[in-house]
Design a protein around this motif. Structure first.
Motif, PDB file in Angstrom:
ATOM      1  N   TYR A  16       0.812  -1.218   0.000  1.00 13.51           N
ATOM      2  CA  TYR A  16       0.000   0.000   0.000  1.00 13.51           C
ATOM      3  C   TYR A  16       0.849   1.273   0.000  1.00 13.51           C
ATOM      4  O   TYR A  16       0.336   2.356  -0.283  1.00 13.51           O
ATOM      5  CB  TYR A  16      -0.924   0.010   1.221  1.00 13.51           C
ATOM      6  N   VAL A  17       2.116   1.143   0.336  1.00 13.14           N
ATOM      7  CA  VAL A  17       2.999   2.317   0.429  1.00 13.14           C
ATOM      8  C   VAL A  17       3.175   2.963  -0.942  1.00 13.14           C
ATOM      9  O   VAL A  17       3.408   2.281  -1.944  1.00 13.14           O
ATOM     10  CB  VAL A  17       4.368   1.926   1.020  1.00 13.14           C
ATOM     11  N   GLY A  18       3.043   4.288  -0.984  1.00 16.06           N
ATOM     12  CA  GLY A  18       3.208   5.028  -2.228  1.00 16.06           C
ATOM     13  C   GLY A  18       1.922   5.208  -3.011  1.00 16.06           C
ATOM     14  O   GLY A  18       1.902   5.934  -4.010  1.00 16.06           O
ATOM     15  N   LYS A  19       0.835   4.596  -2.562  1.00 10.78           N
ATOM     16  CA  LYS A  19      -0.432   4.687  -3.285  1.00 10.78           C
ATOM     17  C   LYS A  19      -1.326   5.769  -2.684  1.00 10.78           C
ATOM     18  O   LYS A  19      -1.255   6.063  -1.501  1.00 10.78           O
ATOM     19  CB  LYS A  19      -1.148   3.335  -3.275  1.00 10.78           C
ATOM     20  N   ARG A  20      -2.178   6.339  -3.539  1.00  9.13           N
ATOM     21  CA  ARG A  20      -3.115   7.381  -3.116  1.00  9.13           C
ATOM     22  C   ARG A  20      -4.528   6.807  -2.980  1.00  9.13           C
ATOM     23  O   ARG A  20      -4.978   6.062  -3.848  1.00  9.13           O
ATOM     24  CB  ARG A  20      -3.133   8.542  -4.115  1.00  9.13           C
ATOM     25  N   PHE A  21      -5.210   7.176  -1.899  1.00  5.12           N
ATOM     26  CA  PHE A  21      -6.572   6.732  -1.656  1.00  5.12           C
ATOM     27  C   PHE A  21      -7.372   7.888  -1.065  1.00  5.12           C
ATOM     28  O   PHE A  21      -6.820   8.901  -0.648  1.00  5.12           O
ATOM     29  CB  PHE A  21      -6.609   5.548  -0.674  1.00  5.12           C
ATOM     30  N   GLU A  22      -8.682   7.683  -0.992  1.00  3.29           N
ATOM     31  CA  GLU A  22      -9.542   8.623  -0.279  1.00  3.29           C
ATOM     32  C   GLU A  22      -9.797   8.088   1.122  1.00  3.29           C
ATOM     33  O   GLU A  22      -9.950   6.877   1.311  1.00  3.29           O
ATOM     34  CB  GLU A  22     -10.865   8.827  -1.021  1.00  3.29           C
ATOM     35  N   PHE A  23      -9.838   8.992   2.103  1.00  2.00           N
ATOM     36  CA  PHE A  23     -10.027   8.606   3.496  1.00  2.00           C
ATOM     37  C   PHE A  23     -11.107   9.473   4.130  1.00  2.00           C
ATOM     38  O   PHE A  23     -11.416  10.566   3.652  1.00  2.00           O
ATOM     39  CB  PHE A  23      -8.726   8.796   4.291  1.00  2.00           C
ATOM     40  N   LEU A  24     -11.653   8.977   5.249  1.00  2.00           N
ATOM     41  CA  LEU A  24     -12.498   9.773   6.117  1.00  2.00           C
ATOM     42  C   LEU A  24     -11.704  10.105   7.371  1.00  2.00           C
ATOM     43  O   LEU A  24     -11.027   9.237   7.926  1.00  2.00           O
ATOM     44  CB  LEU A  24     -13.767   9.007   6.503  1.00  2.00           C
ATOM     45  N   VAL A  25     -11.779  11.356   7.828  1.00  2.00           N
ATOM     46  CA  VAL A  25     -11.112  11.754   9.062  1.00  2.00           C
ATOM     47  C   VAL A  25     -12.000  11.311  10.228  1.00  2.00           C
ATOM     48  O   VAL A  25     -13.106  11.812  10.403  1.00  2.00           O
ATOM     49  CB  VAL A  25     -10.882  13.275   9.110  1.00  2.00           C
ATOM     50  N   THR A  26     -11.525  10.359  11.018  1.00  2.00           N
ATOM     51  CA  THR A  26     -12.314   9.831  12.129  1.00  2.00           C
ATOM     52  C   THR A  26     -11.934  10.441  13.468  1.00  2.00           C
ATOM     53  O   THR A  26     -12.670  10.305  14.440  1.00  2.00           O
ATOM     54  CB  THR A  26     -12.167   8.301  12.206  1.00  2.00           C
ATOM     55  N   GLN A  27     -10.783  11.097  13.515  1.00  2.00           N
ATOM     56  CA  GLN A  27     -10.366  11.767  14.756  1.00  2.00           C
ATOM     57  C   GLN A  27      -9.507  12.969  14.404  1.00  2.00           C
ATOM     58  O   GLN A  27      -8.581  12.868  13.604  1.00  2.00           O
ATOM     59  CB  GLN A  27      -9.591  10.800  15.651  1.00  2.00           C
ATOM     60  N   PHE A  28      -9.834  14.118  15.015  1.00  2.00           N
ATOM     61  CA  PHE A  28      -9.074  15.354  14.776  1.00  2.00           C
ATOM     62  C   PHE A  28      -8.958  16.072  16.106  1.00  2.00           C
ATOM     63  O   PHE A  28      -9.952  16.527  16.678  1.00  2.00           O
ATOM     64  CB  PHE A  28      -9.790  16.236  13.749  1.00  2.00           C
ATOM     65  N   SER A  29      -7.749  16.176  16.633  1.00  2.00           N
ATOM     66  CA  SER A  29      -7.547  16.815  17.928  1.00  2.00           C
ATOM     67  C   SER A  29      -6.174  17.468  17.988  1.00  2.00           C
ATOM     68  O   SER A  29      -5.349  17.311  17.075  1.00  2.00           O
ATOM     69  CB  SER A  29      -7.701  15.787  19.055  1.00  2.00           C
ATOM     70  N   GLU A  30      -5.947  18.193  19.071  1.00  2.00           N
ATOM     71  CA  GLU A  30      -4.670  18.879  19.309  1.00  2.00           C
ATOM     72  C   GLU A  30      -4.301  19.800  18.149  1.00  2.00           C
ATOM     73  O   GLU A  30      -3.158  19.828  17.687  1.00  2.00           O
ATOM     74  CB  GLU A  30      -3.557  17.872  19.568  1.00  2.00           C
ATOM     75  N   ALA A  31      -5.322  20.517  17.658  1.00  2.00           N
ATOM     76  CA  ALA A  31      -5.116  21.496  16.567  1.00  2.00           C
ATOM     77  C   ALA A  31      -4.488  20.868  15.325  1.00  2.00           C
ATOM     78  O   ALA A  31      -3.707  21.495  14.627  1.00  2.00           O
ATOM     79  CB  ALA A  31      -4.272  22.661  17.053  1.00  2.00           C
ATOM     80  N   GLY A  32      -4.836  19.625  15.062  1.00  2.00           N
ATOM     81  CA  GLY A  32      -4.346  18.960  13.859  1.00  2.00           C
ATOM     82  C   GLY A  32      -3.085  18.159  14.056  1.00  2.00           C
ATOM     83  O   GLY A  32      -2.559  17.583  13.101  1.00  2.00           O
ATOM     84  N   ARG A  33      -2.594  18.085  15.301  1.00  2.00           N
ATOM     85  CA  ARG A  33      -1.386  17.279  15.539  1.00  2.00           C
ATOM     86  C   ARG A  33      -1.718  15.801  15.722  1.00  2.00           C
ATOM     87  O   ARG A  33      -0.840  14.954  15.645  1.00  2.00           O
ATOM     88  CB  ARG A  33      -0.644  17.815  16.773  1.00  2.00           C
TER      89      ARG A  33
END
Length: 431
Positions: free
Chosen positions: A186-203
């Motif tokens: 899977y390394v090097g390939k592009r896919f679409e994702f859903l963001v399931t967790q976003f915290s610490e101002a994007g860190r």
């Protein structure tokens, strides 16, 4: 009309005089008029000054998105409006297309991002900054919108994914619908994702590709069932093999199972005997079943070819001696495959004339090739009766067991074969 008498010429003369309408006379003094003009000019100046102050008070922050208009173009920099008192600068190279050409002109409006602010100097770019990206990803998280990312490396428990300049984590269980055997693929390939967790101002960002695939799969499954009813032949590709059968991808993200019993008309011990991963196949849909919220599709590979019993090979006739492969040794006898998908039974009573056989594997073994005599054929019942003991009777006239059908290279039957050979010689001497 006024009439005048011309004494000199003794004539009457009518002279038309045009009366102008009465003109309103401003009775104000000049000083009052000048004061009104001054007040009007002061109001206009105040308005302009307020606009100027409003622009001056507005400040831009790093990462802010600005609607700008191109004002002029230089060799290295392009001047744009910023909505403030000061114009902004955009590096010319930022606005070039893939061919290195500038496709914009003066007056075009662009969405730009503030990259640097120092006093009156404002620099912008067509590319978002880290802060702006974080805002976009947070919006994607809040609204459950898909974002595109590139898998950069394998890490403990999953993958690192680069999304709009930020590094996110994707658990290995959330990368695909199927179990992942080789994560490096899977390394090097592009896919679409859903963001399931976003915290610490994007860190701290966690993403999932599987959630998107599940949604797409649900839509595909409904459409697939409508278009392909049970009994239809459909194309597919073998994706993985298990001991119990082969999985075949029918459409992106949707698989069906060909059970090992449906791979071929002949008996199959391992799916690898029939198919390989990546092989295109034609399969028949046997049924759909909804279980635990998932659609299970049963397929058959063998039913895509003619049923063997519908047309038996010419050599399968009563009285013929034919070679076959022992497929199963049972308590009551042994099954021998005469042709792909066609098996006959050698009962224990047809194993030997000289000794009582309690188990078929006393004389023969699974996988061994032997010669058998066809004693009865019943295609309607899918039954063929075979004899092992009667092979060679007519040719040698002994009426005893034939040793010709044995595989002498099989060490497991060597002792039995030797015993029966000696018994056959003794019978000949007595005859």
């Amino acid at each position: 009309m006024t009439v005048l008498f011309d004494h000199k010429n003794k004539n009457r003369k009518e002279i038309g005089i045009e009366i102008q309408p009465e003109t309103q006379i401003d009775d104000r003094s000049g000083e009052e008029i000048e004061e009104e003009k001054g007040a009007s000019q002061s109001a206009e100046f105040a308005r302009l000054l307020e606009d100027s102050f409003r622009k001056t008070r507005k400040s831009l922050s790093l990462g802010e998105k600005v609607k700008s208009e191109i004002l002029s173009m230089g060799k290295e920099e392009i001047f744009v409006s910023t909505g403030t008192m000061h114009d902004g600068l955009v590096p010319r190279k930022d606005l070039l297309n893939a061919e290195g050409q500038l496709i914009y002109k003066v007056g075009d409006r662009l969405d730009l991002f503030v990259t640097h602010v120092r006093g009156s100097e404002i620099y912008l770019s067509s590319k978002p900054t880290g802060r702006n990206t974080a805002d976009d990803l947070e919006d994607a998280f809040d609204q459950m919108l898909p974002v595109q990312g590139k898998v950069t490396e394998v890490c403990k428990g999953g993958f690192r994914v680069l999304i709009q300049g930020k590094t996110a984590f994707c658990p290995i269980s959330q990368m695909d619908l199927r179990r992942i055997e080789v994560p490096e693929d899977y390394v090097g390939k592009r896919f679409e994702f859903l963001v399931t967790q976003f915290s610490e101002a994007g860190r701290n960002i966690v993403v999932s590709r599987r959630k998107l695939l599940d949604e797409q799969k649900g839509i595909s499954e409904v459409s697939f069932q409508d278009e392909h009813p049970v009994g239809e032949m459909v194309p597919g590709t073998v994706t993985r093999l298990e001991k119990f059968g082969a999985f075949v991808e029918l459409s992106p993200g949707m698989e069906g199972l060909v059970h090992i019993s449906e791979l071929a008309w002949s008996r199959v011990a391992d799916p690898q005997e029939v198919v390989q991963v990546g092989q295109p196949v034609q399969v028949k849909i046997l049924g759909y079943e909804e279980k635990d919220g998932r659609l299970k599709i049963s397929l058959s590979l063998k039913q895509g070819s003619p049923e063997p019993w519908a047309s038996l090979p010419s050599e399968i006739q009563v009285g013929n001696v034919i070679e076959g492969k022992v497929t199963r040794c049972m308590k009551f006898g042994a099954f021998v495959e005469l042709s792909p998908g066609i098996e006959g039974l050698v009962p224990l009573s047809e194993m030997s004339d000289t000794k009582r056989v309690m188990r078929s594997d006393e004389l023969i073994h699974e996988g061994e090739r032997i010669s058998v005599l066809i004693k009865d054929v019943s295609p309607s019942e899918r039954r063929i009766l075979l004899s092992f003991k009667d092979v060679g009777k007519e040719s040698d006239g002994t009426g005893g067991d034939s040793w010709k059908g044995f595989n002498q290279g099989n060490s497991g039957s060597f002792g039995t074969l030797g015993d029966q050979f000696r018994q056959a010689i003794e019978k000949r001497k007595k005859a």
